[in-house]
Design a protein around this motif. Structure first.
Motif, PDB file in Angstrom:
ATOM      1  N   GLY A   1      68.457  51.050  44.248  1.00  0.00           N
ATOM      2  CA  GLY A   1      67.436  50.917  43.161  1.00  0.00           C
ATOM      3  C   GLY A   1      67.606  50.403  41.914  1.00  0.00           C
ATOM      4  O   GLY A   1      67.014  50.111  41.146  1.00  0.00           O
ATOM      5  N   ALA A   2      68.818  49.856  41.744  1.00  0.00           N
ATOM      6  CA  ALA A   2      69.506  49.462  40.615  1.00  0.00           C
ATOM      7  C   ALA A   2      68.981  48.116  40.392  1.00  0.00           C
ATOM      8  O   ALA A   2      68.835  47.842  39.045  1.00  0.00           O
ATOM      9  N   LEU A   3      68.224  47.539  41.029  1.00  0.00           N
ATOM     10  CA  LEU A   3      67.795  46.053  40.865  1.00  0.00           C
ATOM     11  C   LEU A   3      66.025  46.509  40.690  1.00  0.00           C
ATOM     12  O   LEU A   3      65.330  45.348  40.594  1.00  0.00           O
ATOM     13  N   GLY A   4      65.642  47.525  40.605  1.00  0.00           N
ATOM     14  CA  GLY A   4      64.093  47.876  40.456  1.00  0.00           C
ATOM     15  C   GLY A   4      63.639  48.177  41.884  1.00  0.00           C
ATOM     16  O   GLY A   4      64.142  47.549  42.977  1.00  0.00           O
ATOM     17  N   GLU A   5      62.385  48.529  41.873  1.00  0.00           N
ATOM     18  CA  GLU A   5      61.714  48.930  43.175  1.00  0.00           C
ATOM     19  C   GLU A   5      61.337  47.782  43.831  1.00  0.00           C
ATOM     20  O   GLU A   5      61.290  47.635  44.903  1.00  0.00           O
ATOM     21  N   GLY A   6      60.858  46.719  42.944  1.00  0.00           N
ATOM     22  CA  GLY A   6      60.434  45.567  43.706  1.00  0.00           C
ATOM     23  C   GLY A   6      61.629  44.791  44.351  1.00  0.00           C
ATOM     24  O   GLY A   6      61.150  44.140  45.614  1.00  0.00           O
TER      25      GLY A   6
ATOM     26  N   VAL B   1      60.864  37.433  42.561  1.00  0.00           N
ATOM     27  CA  VAL B   1      61.798  37.404  43.509  1.00  0.00           C
ATOM     28  C   VAL B   1      62.447  39.094  43.187  1.00  0.00           C
ATOM     29  O   VAL B   1      62.532  39.859  44.075  1.00  0.00           O
ATOM     30  N   VAL B   2      62.968  38.805  42.013  1.00  0.00           N
ATOM     31  CA  VAL B   2      63.624  39.915  41.607  1.00  0.00           C
ATOM     32  C   VAL B   2      63.707  39.867  40.110  1.00  0.00           C
ATOM     33  O   VAL B   2      63.694  38.761  39.414  1.00  0.00           O
ATOM     34  N   ASP B   3      63.820  41.011  39.273  1.00  0.00           N
ATOM     35  CA  ASP B   3      64.003  40.837  37.675  1.00  0.00           C
ATOM     36  C   ASP B   3      65.367  40.297  37.542  1.00  0.00           C
ATOM     37  O   ASP B   3      66.367  40.772  37.823  1.00  0.00           O
ATOM     38  N   ILE B   4      65.440  38.847  37.035  1.00  0.00           N
ATOM     39  CA  ILE B   4      66.674  38.224  36.786  1.00  0.00           C
ATOM     40  C   ILE B   4      67.726  38.859  35.623  1.00  0.00           C
ATOM     41  O   ILE B   4      68.533  38.922  36.233  1.00  0.00           O
ATOM     42  N   GLY B   5      67.001  39.649  34.901  1.00  0.00           N
ATOM     43  CA  GLY B   5      67.919  40.433  34.062  1.00  0.00           C
ATOM     44  C   GLY B   5      68.835  41.453  34.633  1.00  0.00           C
ATOM     45  O   GLY B   5      70.029  41.820  34.632  1.00  0.00           O
ATOM     46  N   LEU B   6      68.052  42.320  35.552  1.00  0.00           N
ATOM     47  CA  LEU B   6      68.626  43.315  36.418  1.00  0.00           C
ATOM     48  C   LEU B   6      69.750  42.644  37.312  1.00  0.00           C
ATOM     49  O   LEU B   6      70.862  43.063  37.325  1.00  0.00           O
TER      50      LEU B   6
END
Length: 136
Positions: free
Chosen positions: A102-107, A49-54
């Protein structure tokens, strides 16, 4: 719909205007357990879904901006009854902005919705959910 939730907490002081708030019209403190849920219809190319760390880092940054503060004295909250419901929306909107930047990545641009829940105690909580309209 797929989802992941990250959790943090925030400690604030504030007061309310209006008889409906009774004794909470006086300055008081609150500690909120904060859940931020990110939702999407389809997983990204990495099957997440999203990078959990970010997501965890960015939730912490949003909360750090007003953690250990008296919200009555913060310019961004001037004249606002910072109810639990209103704060849930504020946090969701801040996270949506982080995604847009874009702080949580492009995905993360494929996220369809964010839901934020603030737990006031083990028996009471409030939340807000919003759709996202992001490019990507």
């Amino acid at each position: 719909m797929f989802s992941i939730t990250v959790r943090d907490h925030v400690m604030i002081a504030h007061s309310f205007r209006g008889e409906v708030f009774g004794p909470a019209q006086r300055l008081h403190g609150a500690t909120f357990l904060v859940d931020a849920t990110f939702k999407r219809v389809e997983l990204d190319s990495d099957n997440i879904v999203v990078d959990i760390g970010l997501a965890t880092v960015e939730l912490n940054k949003v909360l750090a901006a007003f953690n250990y503060r008296n919200l009555d004295e913060e310019p961004q909250f001037a004249g606002i009854n910072t109810s639990t419901e209103w704060l849930a929306k504020y946090i969701a909107d801040q996270l949506a902005e982080k995604i847009s930047e874009g702080a949580l990545g492009e995905g993360a641009h494929g996220i369809d919705a964010i839901a934020v829940t603030l737990h006031e105690s083990h028996v009471a909580w409030a939340g807000y959910e919003r759709a996202l309209r992001t490019a990507g």
